[in-house]
Design an enzyme around this catalytic site. Structure first.
Site, PDB file in Angstrom:
ATOM      1  N   GLU A 111      29.456  16.330  34.283  1.00  0.00           N
ATOM      2  CA  GLU A 111      30.558  16.803  33.447  1.00  0.00           C
ATOM      3  C   GLU A 111      31.250  15.598  32.812  1.00  0.00           C
ATOM      4  OE1 GLU A 111      33.055  18.530  31.256  1.00  0.00           O
ATOM      5  OE2 GLU A 111      31.756  19.881  32.418  1.00  0.00           O
ATOM      6  N   ASP A 168      28.575  23.570  24.094  1.00  0.00           N
ATOM      7  CA  ASP A 168      29.381  23.577  22.869  1.00  0.00           C
ATOM      8  C   ASP A 168      28.478  23.922  21.688  1.00  0.00           C
ATOM      9  OD1 ASP A 168      31.020  23.068  20.707  1.00  0.00           O
ATOM     10  OD2 ASP A 168      31.842  21.210  21.550  1.00  0.00           O
ATOM     11  N   GLU A 244      31.740  30.230  34.810  1.00  0.00           N
ATOM     12  CA  GLU A 244      33.037  30.681  34.299  1.00  0.00           C
ATOM     13  C   GLU A 244      32.904  31.293  32.915  1.00  0.00           C
ATOM     14  OE1 GLU A 244      32.515  27.992  35.987  1.00  0.00           O
ATOM     15  OE2 GLU A 244      33.928  28.097  37.656  1.00  0.00           O
TER      16      GLU A 244
END
Length: 269
Positions: A111, A168, A244
Site C-alpha cells: 500500500e 484507481d 472494502e
C-alpha cells in the site's frame, strides 16, 4: 470532523496502550483516513531493499523466522517465502479474509498511502494478539510503490498469486500511464509470478476491466481463465465479497467485473 491533531492523539494513545499492557484493541479506521489515491510518480519517502536477498522479513513475519546459531545473522531468513501479494491492499479486508483461508502461505499487502498502511499493520498486530498461534501470523503489510519497486522485494518466480482489486481507474487518457495494469508492469508481474500462478483482477468500472483484460491478453506470458475456472476458485469469492471497495459496490448495487489470468511456462530459448 476528526482533525489531524485528534488522529495523532488517538494513535499515540493506542501505541501507549500496547506498550503498557499489550491490549489487542482493533484500530479505528476513522483515525487513519487519507486521500483515496496517491500519485505513484511522486517521490514518496519509502524504504526498500536493494534486492530481494537484502530484505529483512523477520519483523513482518516473526513466527516464521528460521532458527539460527547466531543472532547476528542479517537479514534474518524465514522458513518460507512470501507467496501471495495484494497490490494496493487498501484497509486490508482481503488480507484478513485470505489469511485463515490460506494458512500455509505467507501473504503481503502493498500500500502506497502511509496512514492506510499504518492502519493495516496495527490491525494485523491486534488480530495476532487476539489469536496467538492462530491465523493472521501469515499476513503482513508494508508501504511500497509497486510501480517502481516490485522487483526489489521478490525474486523471479517467487509468487503464486497476485491480487489487483478495484485499482484507481485514472479515467483521463493522459492518466492511463498511471494504471497498475500496463504492458511494462505486466512483464514485472510475469517475472515475479511462477508458471501456473494467477493474477486476480476485479473492478466496478467496465472500461477499466476491458483495459486490464486487453493488456493481460496481449501479454505472451498470460492466458485468461475460463468463467468456470474463475467461479471454482475460492479466492475469487473472497475477492468479490471481502474487500472494502467490494462491499461498497454491493451496498450500492453496482456491478463487479472479474478476470483471472494464469502465468504460462516460458518458451524454450
Amino acid at each position: 470532523m476528526v482533525t489531524e491533531g485528534k488522529k495523532k492523539a488517538h494513535r499515540a494513545q493506542y501505541q501507549k496502550s500496547k506498550a503498557q499492557d499489550g491490549l489487542a484493541q482493533l484500530p479505528r479506521k476513522r483515525f487513519y483516513r487519507q486521500r483515496a489515491h496517491a500519485n505513484p510518480f511522486s517521490d514518496h519517502t519509502l524504504t526498500y531493499p536493494a534486492s530481494p536477498d537484502a530484505m529483512d522479513w523477520s519483523t513482518y513475519f516473526p513466527d516464521y523466522v528460521q532458527d539460527s546459531a547466531s543472532d547476528d545473522v542479517s537479514p534474518k531468513r524465514l522458513t518460507k517465502d512470501v507467496e501471495v501479494v495484494d497490490i494496493g491492499c487498501g484497509f486490508g479486508g482481503l488480507l484478513m479474509a485470505l489469511s485463515p483461508l490460506l494458512p500455509d502461505k505467507l501473504m503481503l499487502g502493498l500500500e502506497i498511502r502511509s496512514q492506510v498502511t499504518a492502519y493495516v499493520q496495527e490491525k494485523i498486530w491486534a488480530l495476532r494478539t487476539q489469536n496467538p498461534g492462530g491465523p493472521y501470523q501469515n499476513a503482513a503489510c508494508l508501504r511500497a510503490n509497486t510501480m517502481k519497486f516490485l522487483p526489489n522485494f521478490f525474486r523471479k518466480g517467487q509468487l503464486s498469486k497476485i491480487f489487483i482489486c478495484f485499482p484507481d481507474p485514472h479515467f483521463k487518457a493522459r492518466k492511463h500511464k498511471a494504471r497498475i495494469i500496463s504492458t511494462t508492469l505486466n512483464s514485472e508481474y510475469a517475472y515475479a509470478l511462477r508458471p501456473g500462478g494467477i493474477v486476480y483482477t476485479i473492478t466496478d468500472v467496465k472500461s477499466l476491466h476491458e483495459w486490464m483484460v486487453e493488456h493481460l491478453d496481449a501479454h505472451p506470458s498470460f492466458e485468461r481463465l475460463s468463467k468456470e475456472e474463475e467461479e471454482a476458485d475460492e479466492c475469487t469469492k473472497v475477492m468479490m465479497t471481502e474487500t472494502e471497495e467490494g462491499k461498497k459496490v454491493t451496498r450500492n448495487q453496482g456491478e463487479k467485473f472479474v478476470a483471472l489470468f494464469r502465468r504460462l511456462e516460458d518458451p524454450p530459448w
